[in-house]
Design a protein around this motif. Sequence first.
Motif, PDB file in Angstrom:
ATOM      1  N   MET A 237       0.828  -1.208   0.000  1.00  0.00           N
ATOM      2  CA  MET A 237       0.000   0.000   0.000  1.00  0.00           C
ATOM      3  C   MET A 237       0.857   1.250   0.000  1.00  0.00           C
ATOM      4  O   MET A 237       2.059   1.187   0.212  1.00  0.00           O
ATOM      5  CB  MET A 237      -0.914  -0.019   1.226  1.00  0.00           C
ATOM      6  N   ASN A 238       0.186   2.392  -0.200  1.00  0.00           N
ATOM      7  CA  ASN A 238       0.849   3.696  -0.153  1.00  0.00           C
ATOM      8  C   ASN A 238       2.093   3.746  -1.034  1.00  0.00           C
ATOM      9  O   ASN A 238       3.102   4.337  -0.668  1.00  0.00           O
ATOM     10  CB  ASN A 238       1.206   4.057   1.291  1.00  0.00           C
ATOM     11  N   ALA A 239       1.991   3.100  -2.185  1.00  0.00           N
ATOM     12  CA  ALA A 239       3.128   3.061  -3.106  1.00  0.00           C
ATOM     13  C   ALA A 239       3.167   4.348  -3.934  1.00  0.00           C
ATOM     14  O   ALA A 239       2.139   4.992  -4.145  1.00  0.00           O
ATOM     15  CB  ALA A 239       3.003   1.852  -4.018  1.00  0.00           C
ATOM     16  N   ARG A 240       4.359   4.732  -4.376  1.00  0.00           N
ATOM     17  CA  ARG A 240       4.467   5.886  -5.279  1.00  0.00           C
ATOM     18  C   ARG A 240       4.635   5.384  -6.709  1.00  0.00           C
ATOM     19  O   ARG A 240       3.859   5.720  -7.582  1.00  0.00           O
ATOM     20  CB  ARG A 240       5.650   6.775  -4.887  1.00  0.00           C
ATOM     21  N   THR A 241       5.668   4.570  -6.903  1.00  0.00           N
ATOM     22  CA  THR A 241       5.917   4.038  -8.243  1.00  0.00           C
ATOM     23  C   THR A 241       6.028   2.518  -8.162  1.00  0.00           C
ATOM     24  O   THR A 241       6.395   1.976  -7.121  1.00  0.00           O
ATOM     25  CB  THR A 241       7.244   4.587  -8.815  1.00  0.00           C
ATOM     26  N   PRO A 242       5.717   1.832  -9.249  1.00  0.00           N
ATOM     27  CA  PRO A 242       5.809   0.371  -9.232  1.00  0.00           C
ATOM     28  C   PRO A 242       7.247  -0.092  -9.413  1.00  0.00           C
ATOM     29  O   PRO A 242       8.035   0.572 -10.086  1.00  0.00           O
ATOM     30  CB  PRO A 242       4.965  -0.033 -10.437  1.00  0.00           C
ATOM     31  N   ALA A 243       7.595  -1.205  -8.783  1.00  0.00           N
ATOM     32  CA  ALA A 243       8.884  -1.848  -9.049  1.00  0.00           C
ATOM     33  C   ALA A 243       8.745  -2.663 -10.338  1.00  0.00           C
ATOM     34  O   ALA A 243       7.632  -2.862 -10.844  1.00  0.00           O
ATOM     35  CB  ALA A 243       9.273  -2.746  -7.879  1.00  0.00           C
ATOM     36  N   GLU A 244       9.853  -3.126 -10.833  1.00  0.00           N
ATOM     37  CA  GLU A 244       9.875  -3.970 -12.035  1.00  0.00           C
ATOM     38  C   GLU A 244       8.875  -5.135 -11.901  1.00  0.00           C
ATOM     39  O   GLU A 244       8.883  -5.843 -10.913  1.00  0.00           O
ATOM     40  CB  GLU A 244      11.313  -4.517 -12.170  1.00  0.00           C
ATOM     41  N   GLY A 245       7.979  -5.280 -12.853  1.00  0.00           N
ATOM     42  CA  GLY A 245       7.046  -6.414 -12.844  1.00  0.00           C
ATOM     43  C   GLY A 245       5.767  -6.184 -12.040  1.00  0.00           C
ATOM     44  O   GLY A 245       4.824  -6.967 -12.123  1.00  0.00           O
ATOM     45  N   LEU A 249      -1.776   0.234  -9.100  1.00  0.00           N
ATOM     46  CA  LEU A 249      -3.209   0.495  -8.956  1.00  0.00           C
ATOM     47  C   LEU A 249      -3.371   1.907  -8.397  1.00  0.00           C
ATOM     48  O   LEU A 249      -2.972   2.183  -7.267  1.00  0.00           O
ATOM     49  CB  LEU A 249      -3.833  -0.548  -8.025  1.00  0.00           C
ATOM     50  N   ALA A 250      -3.966   2.778  -9.208  1.00  0.00           N
ATOM     51  CA  ALA A 250      -4.055   4.190  -8.826  1.00  0.00           C
ATOM     52  C   ALA A 250      -5.439   4.537  -8.314  1.00  0.00           C
ATOM     53  O   ALA A 250      -6.393   3.750  -8.405  1.00  0.00           O
ATOM     54  CB  ALA A 250      -3.700   5.064 -10.023  1.00  0.00           C
ATOM     55  N   PHE A 251      -5.548   5.723  -7.746  1.00  0.00           N
ATOM     56  CA  PHE A 251      -6.827   6.274  -7.301  1.00  0.00           C
ATOM     57  C   PHE A 251      -6.773   7.778  -7.499  1.00  0.00           C
ATOM     58  O   PHE A 251      -5.807   8.416  -7.072  1.00  0.00           O
ATOM     59  CB  PHE A 251      -7.078   5.943  -5.826  1.00  0.00           C
ATOM     60  N   GLY A 252      -7.796   8.330  -8.135  1.00  0.00           N
ATOM     61  CA  GLY A 252      -7.844   9.778  -8.315  1.00  0.00           C
ATOM     62  C   GLY A 252      -7.122  10.227  -9.571  1.00  0.00           C
ATOM     63  O   GLY A 252      -6.534   9.406 -10.275  1.00  0.00           O
ATOM     64  N   PRO A 253      -7.165  11.534  -9.861  1.00  0.00           N
ATOM     65  CA  PRO A 253      -6.550  12.080 -11.058  1.00  0.00           C
ATOM     66  C   PRO A 253      -5.096  11.628 -11.146  1.00  0.00           C
ATOM     67  O   PRO A 253      -4.376  11.663 -10.149  1.00  0.00           O
ATOM     68  CB  PRO A 253      -6.642  13.587 -10.844  1.00  0.00           C
ATOM     69  N   ASP A 254      -4.686  11.203 -12.321  1.00  0.00           N
ATOM     70  CA  ASP A 254      -3.400  10.526 -12.407  1.00  0.00           C
ATOM     71  C   ASP A 254      -2.951  10.539 -13.861  1.00  0.00           C
ATOM     72  O   ASP A 254      -3.699  10.199 -14.755  1.00  0.00           O
ATOM     73  CB  ASP A 254      -3.615   9.098 -11.891  1.00  0.00           C
ATOM     74  N   THR A 255      -1.738  10.966 -14.068  1.00  0.00           N
ATOM     75  CA  THR A 255      -1.247  11.033 -15.446  1.00  0.00           C
ATOM     76  C   THR A 255      -0.052  10.108 -15.646  1.00  0.00           C
ATOM     77  O   THR A 255       0.570  10.110 -16.698  1.00  0.00           O
ATOM     78  CB  THR A 255      -0.793  12.470 -15.785  1.00  0.00           C
ATOM     79  N   SER A 256       0.232   9.300 -14.625  1.00  0.00           N
ATOM     80  CA  SER A 256       1.411   8.440 -14.710  1.00  0.00           C
ATOM     81  C   SER A 256       1.257   7.380 -15.797  1.00  0.00           C
ATOM     82  O   SER A 256       0.221   6.714 -15.902  1.00  0.00           O
ATOM     83  CB  SER A 256       1.643   7.753 -13.362  1.00  0.00           C
ATOM     84  N   ALA A 257       2.291   7.220 -16.576  1.00  0.00           N
ATOM     85  CA  ALA A 257       2.292   6.198 -17.617  1.00  0.00           C
ATOM     86  C   ALA A 257       2.427   4.809 -17.002  1.00  0.00           C
ATOM     87  O   ALA A 257       2.179   3.810 -17.658  1.00  0.00           O
ATOM     88  CB  ALA A 257       3.439   6.454 -18.591  1.00  0.00           C
ATOM     89  N   ASP A 258       2.817   4.746 -15.719  1.00  0.00           N
ATOM     90  CA  ASP A 258       3.007   3.463 -15.052  1.00  0.00           C
ATOM     91  C   ASP A 258       1.699   2.836 -14.588  1.00  0.00           C
ATOM     92  O   ASP A 258       1.669   1.673 -14.194  1.00  0.00           O
ATOM     93  CB  ASP A 258       3.878   3.655 -13.789  1.00  0.00           C
ATOM     94  N   THR A 259       0.618   3.605 -14.586  1.00  0.00           N
ATOM     95  CA  THR A 259      -0.634   3.114 -14.018  1.00  0.00           C
ATOM     96  C   THR A 259      -1.205   1.956 -14.827  1.00  0.00           C
ATOM     97  O   THR A 259      -1.360   2.047 -16.040  1.00  0.00           O
ATOM     98  CB  THR A 259      -1.666   4.251 -13.933  1.00  0.00           C
ATOM     99  N   THR A 260      -1.521   0.860 -14.124  1.00  0.00           N
ATOM    100  CA  THR A 260      -2.126  -0.304 -14.782  1.00  0.00           C
ATOM    101  C   THR A 260      -3.651  -0.172 -14.767  1.00  0.00           C
ATOM    102  O   THR A 260      -4.318  -0.379 -15.769  1.00  0.00           O
ATOM    103  CB  THR A 260      -1.722  -1.610 -14.055  1.00  0.00           C
ATOM    104  N   ILE A 291       1.388  -6.135  -6.622  1.00  0.00           N
ATOM    105  CA  ILE A 291       0.428  -5.064  -6.882  1.00  0.00           C
ATOM    106  C   ILE A 291       0.788  -3.909  -5.955  1.00  0.00           C
ATOM    107  O   ILE A 291       0.771  -4.064  -4.727  1.00  0.00           O
ATOM    108  CB  ILE A 291      -1.026  -5.517  -6.619  1.00  0.00           C
ATOM    109  N   ALA A 292       1.154  -2.780  -6.555  1.00  0.00           N
ATOM    110  CA  ALA A 292       1.494  -1.587  -5.774  1.00  0.00           C
ATOM    111  C   ALA A 292       0.296  -0.656  -5.818  1.00  0.00           C
ATOM    112  O   ALA A 292      -0.197  -0.319  -6.894  1.00  0.00           O
ATOM    113  CB  ALA A 292       2.727  -0.906  -6.372  1.00  0.00           C
TER     114      ALA A 292
END
Length: 316
Positions: A237-245, A249-260, A291-292
């Motif tokens: 939980m409370n992750a900022r960026t995902p690790a490799e693999g 899982l995001a919540f709210g406005p989000d422009t990150s290309a990492d978001t699944t 799952i981050a």
Amino acid sequence: MTDSRLLSPSPASLSEAARLLGEGKLVAFPTETVYGLGADATNDQAVAAIFAAKDRPAFNPLIVHIPDLAAAEALVEFDTRASTLAARLWPGPLTLVLKRRRDCPVSLLASAGLETLAVRIPAHELAHTLLETVGCPIAAPSANRSEEVSPTRATHVLQSLGGRIDAVLDGGPCQVGLESTVLDLSGPMATLLRPGGVPAEDIEAVTGPLAEAGKDAPPKSPGLLSRHYAPRTPLRMNARTPAEGEALLAFGPDTSADTTRNLSPDGDLTEAAANLFAVLRELDEGGFTGIAVRPIPEDGLGRAINDRLRRAAGRR
Ligand code: AMP
Ligand code: MG
């Protein structure tokens, strides 16, 4: 929402209650046990709204109400034990926990993510007519705020949930006033999850001696008697960026290309709750190493969402 309407048990009010439920609104209605807080069980948002109105700090599975056996058979798998009990004791204060059919249309949130679903046919004329009129399964826990006693009159419902739900159908005092007996038939051992309106002896006449939840239950047969869903994939939980693999899982406005996946791009907690279990399952089956999950606010339904995520994170 401003006011909760008190509907008399007239035919016009009944169709009004059915119309509201069909629109995804919350309507409390009487059963022989207690007043239930009803919502269309196939509508994720409507089921999430139940948890919001009750202020429940956790997602527990809900009992889904149907008018007849055919409607129940469309949702869950019956074996001989279940069919015999249904023939003898339904309609009545007996809830059966059975395996969801593959094509079960009920929201995963009503099952709290489990492979099982609790179903019951209430023995109450008004409830029966309402269920027949709406034509969809109705999820209905007791119509009170979390931690309060179950309501057995329409006025109790208004005292507890007034202003938080759309309407209450007034059917006078409830007859049994005791909750339904909950019986788990999803595994080989018939297990009593909650004593209630139907005595255990009446059930044992069909099933033989009952196991008691937590006591005689076989230790953790996978998925069998577990009352909480958690993904197999490690979750943090409370992750900022995902690790490799990892999936993010995001919540709210989000422009990150990492978001699944995003539980709610608008930051709407009811929408996030509605999506939670379906998204967790999807990510669990997606071949990720983990799952981050981005931070989710700890208010309103956010508490229940975080509760479930914490259990999932703590499991490993
Ligand atoms: P309520 O709806 O508040 O009357 O409570 C429903 C009861 O049934 C709770 O004790 C739940 O834990 C139990 N229940 C409902 N669905 C399931 C399920 N799928 N598996 C195990 N227990 C369930
Ligand atoms: Mg309750």
